[in-house]
Scaffold this motif. Structure first.
Motif, PDB file in Angstrom:
ATOM      1  N   ALA A 105       4.931   7.178  -8.800  1.00 25.08           N
ATOM      2  CA  ALA A 105       5.524   8.706  -8.147  1.00 25.08           C
ATOM      3  C   ALA A 105       4.961   9.440  -8.836  1.00 25.08           C
ATOM      4  N   ARG A 106       4.957  10.875  -7.435  1.00 22.27           N
ATOM      5  CA  ARG A 106       3.720  11.805  -8.352  1.00 22.27           C
ATOM      6  C   ARG A 106       5.172  13.357  -8.507  1.00 22.27           C
ATOM      7  N   MET A 107       5.475  13.899  -9.259  1.00 29.21           N
ATOM      8  CA  MET A 107       6.610  14.380  -9.675  1.00 29.21           C
ATOM      9  C   MET A 107       6.038  16.108  -9.965  1.00 29.21           C
ATOM     10  N   PRO A 108       6.431  16.736  -9.662  1.00 26.49           N
ATOM     11  CA  PRO A 108       7.587  16.729  -9.082  1.00 26.49           C
ATOM     12  C   PRO A 108       7.846  17.306  -7.210  1.00 26.49           C
ATOM     13  N   SER A 109       6.565  16.613  -6.583  1.00 30.08           N
ATOM     14  CA  SER A 109       6.050  16.683  -5.302  1.00 30.08           C
ATOM     15  C   SER A 109       6.820  15.512  -4.030  1.00 30.08           C
ATOM     16  N   ASN A 110       7.761  14.845  -5.238  1.00 27.47           N
ATOM     17  CA  ASN A 110       7.992  13.502  -5.064  1.00 27.47           C
ATOM     18  C   ASN A 110       7.351  13.097  -3.079  1.00 27.47           C
ATOM     19  N   LEU A 111       6.016  12.947  -3.846  1.00 26.54           N
ATOM     20  CA  LEU A 111       5.950  12.253  -3.320  1.00 26.54           C
ATOM     21  C   LEU A 111       4.486  10.269  -3.807  1.00 26.54           C
ATOM     22  N   VAL A 112       4.262   9.543  -3.171  1.00 28.60           N
ATOM     23  CA  VAL A 112       3.485   8.869  -4.515  1.00 28.60           C
ATOM     24  C   VAL A 112       2.650   8.773  -4.261  1.00 28.60           C
ATOM     25  N   TYR A 141       0.986  -1.099  -0.539  1.00 30.05           N
ATOM     26  CA  TYR A 141      -0.223   0.222  -0.086  1.00 30.05           C
ATOM     27  C   TYR A 141       0.945   1.704  -0.416  1.00 30.05           C
ATOM     28  N   PHE A 142       0.934   1.797  -1.041  1.00 24.50           N
ATOM     29  CA  PHE A 142       1.736   3.424  -1.181  1.00 24.50           C
ATOM     30  C   PHE A 142       0.198   4.749  -0.647  1.00 24.50           C
ATOM     31  N   PHE A 143       1.136   5.101  -0.063  1.00 28.01           N
ATOM     32  CA  PHE A 143       0.229   6.389   0.318  1.00 28.01           C
ATOM     33  C   PHE A 143       0.794   7.534   0.371  1.00 28.01           C
ATOM     34  N   PRO A 144       0.935   8.918   0.136  1.00 31.02           N
ATOM     35  CA  PRO A 144       2.358   9.933  -0.158  1.00 31.02           C
ATOM     36  C   PRO A 144       2.241  10.249   1.390  1.00 31.02           C
ATOM     37  N   ALA A 145       1.494  10.401   1.965  1.00 31.64           N
ATOM     38  CA  ALA A 145       2.805  11.161   3.469  1.00 31.64           C
ATOM     39  C   ALA A 145       1.348  10.787   4.450  1.00 31.64           C
ATOM     40  N   VAL A 148      -4.866 -14.995   6.876  1.00 34.86           N
ATOM     41  CA  VAL A 148      -5.621 -15.711   5.667  1.00 34.86           C
ATOM     42  C   VAL A 148      -3.898 -15.630   4.950  1.00 34.86           C
ATOM     43  N   GLY A 149      -3.168 -15.389   5.799  1.00 37.42           N
ATOM     44  CA  GLY A 149      -1.899 -15.974   4.863  1.00 37.42           C
ATOM     45  C   GLY A 149      -1.088 -14.405   4.205  1.00 37.42           C
ATOM     46  N   ALA A 150      -1.760 -13.395   5.083  1.00 37.07           N
ATOM     47  CA  ALA A 150      -0.993 -12.146   3.814  1.00 37.07           C
ATOM     48  C   ALA A 150      -0.445 -11.786   4.303  1.00 37.07           C
ATOM     49  N   THR A 151       0.715 -10.537   4.231  1.00 32.14           N
ATOM     50  CA  THR A 151       1.486  -9.734   4.820  1.00 32.14           C
ATOM     51  C   THR A 151       1.336  -8.378   3.894  1.00 32.14           C
ATOM     52  N   VAL A 152       1.824  -7.675   4.794  1.00 29.66           N
ATOM     53  CA  VAL A 152       0.887  -5.658   4.480  1.00 29.66           C
ATOM     54  C   VAL A 152       2.336  -5.132   4.979  1.00 29.66           C
ATOM     55  N   ILE A 153       2.764  -4.113   4.065  1.00 32.18           N
ATOM     56  CA  ILE A 153       3.604  -3.149   3.900  1.00 32.18           C
ATOM     57  C   ILE A 153       2.626  -1.755   3.389  1.00 32.18           C
ATOM     58  N   ALA A 154       2.845  -0.647   4.376  1.00 30.85           N
ATOM     59  CA  ALA A 154       2.912   0.381   3.482  1.00 30.85           C
ATOM     60  C   ALA A 154       4.131   1.265   2.990  1.00 30.85           C
ATOM     61  N   LEU A 155       4.275   2.137   2.877  1.00 34.02           N
ATOM     62  CA  LEU A 155       4.856   2.609   1.716  1.00 34.02           C
ATOM     63  C   LEU A 155       4.925   4.247   1.700  1.00 34.02           C
ATOM     64  N   THR A 156       5.515   4.845   2.457  1.00 33.28           N
ATOM     65  CA  THR A 156       5.802   6.359   1.943  1.00 33.28           C
ATOM     66  C   THR A 156       6.350   7.395   1.944  1.00 33.28           C
ATOM     67  N   SER A 157       6.318   8.672   0.932  1.00 34.89           N
ATOM     68  CA  SER A 157       7.589   9.090   0.302  1.00 34.89           C
ATOM     69  C   SER A 157       7.761   9.870   1.750  1.00 34.89           C
ATOM     70  N   ALA A 158       7.010  10.631   2.094  1.00 35.22           N
ATOM     71  CA  ALA A 158       6.968  12.004   3.340  1.00 35.22           C
ATOM     72  C   ALA A 158       6.045  11.801   4.351  1.00 35.22           C
ATOM     73  N   VAL A 159       6.289  12.331   6.146  1.00 39.89           N
ATOM     74  CA  VAL A 159       5.950  11.704   7.159  1.00 39.89           C
ATOM     75  C   VAL A 159       5.358  13.315   7.258  1.00 39.89           C
ATOM     76  N   SER A 160       4.749  13.896   5.856  1.00 31.31           N
ATOM     77  CA  SER A 160       4.029  14.534   6.395  1.00 31.31           C
ATOM     78  C   SER A 160       3.430  15.673   4.662  1.00 31.31           C
ATOM     79  N   GLU A 161       2.618  16.396   3.750  1.00 28.04           N
ATOM     80  CA  GLU A 161       2.993  16.522   2.605  1.00 28.04           C
ATOM     81  C   GLU A 161       3.948  17.550   2.645  1.00 28.04           C
ATOM     82  N   LYS A 162       4.004  18.635   4.079  1.00 27.80           N
ATOM     83  CA  LYS A 162       5.329  19.806   3.854  1.00 27.80           C
ATOM     84  C   LYS A 162       5.850  19.262   3.946  1.00 27.80           C
ATOM     85  N   ASP A 163       6.153  18.208   4.066  1.00 28.31           N
ATOM     86  CA  ASP A 163       7.969  17.053   4.451  1.00 28.31           C
ATOM     87  C   ASP A 163       7.978  16.527   3.466  1.00 28.31           C
TER      88      ASP A 163
END
Length: 163
Positions: A139-146, A57-61, A82-97
């Motif tokens: 990737a959302r460019m040029p914001s460097n967020l996903v 799961y990708f999320f922006p911040a 049901v045997g699934a692994t979840v991983i969440a991935l972000t590129s920033a801690v807040s939308e300002k960062d």
């Protein structure tokens, strides 16, 4: 097969979002440092797939009261059942960062805190590189967020669902 279908249904209920690469293609492998239970550890997609399907799961911040992450956290026991692994991935801690503003250590410290406070360590949260985001075409460019995106990846590496 019933197990994969159950995972697909649970994931679809948790978050309908758009993403690429297409269903049936091989998911790009990645390794990230992820936060969970007050610690950081390496998460490698190819290793996690050996245990069963993986929901990426990708999320922006990572920001307080992220409703979609809360939904995933609420359903974490069902995914595990049901045997699934979840991983969440972000590129920033807040939308300002952006990751360029924070040091890697500061970014991870904030993800450790966020994981504990916001999703109660239900699953690991990783700081994704823009190379990984581009490989998944989120990737959302040029914001460097996903952008928001969810992938269900089979043990053989094929993308089963992409939203």
């Amino acid at each position: 097969m019933k197990r994969l279908f159950a995972i697909a249904l649970l994931t679809a209920a948790a978050l309908p979002a758009f993403a690429a690469p297409p269903v049936g293609s091989i998911a790009p492998d990645f390794t990230v440092t992820a936060a969970q239970n007050g610690k950081t550890a390496e998460f490698k997609l190819s290793e996690a797939r050996k245990k069963g399907p993986v929901i990426v799961y990708f999320f922006p911040a990572a920001r307080p009261q992220n409703t979609l992450l809360t939904v995933f956290a609420k359903h974490a026991p069902e995914f595990a059942a049901v045997g699934a692994t979840v991983i969440a991935l972000t590129s920033a801690v807040s939308e300002k960062d952006s990751p360029q503003i924070l040091s890697a250590a500061d970014h991870m410290a904030l993800l450790v805190k966020f994981s504990a406070e916001e999703i109660h360590d239900a699953f690991p949260i990783g700081a994704v590189t823009m190379d990984t985001a581009r490989a998944f075409e989120v990737a959302r460019m040029p914001s460097n967020l996903v952008q928001y995106a969810t992938f269900v990846i089979a043990p053989d590496g094929k993308i089963l669902l992409s939203f």
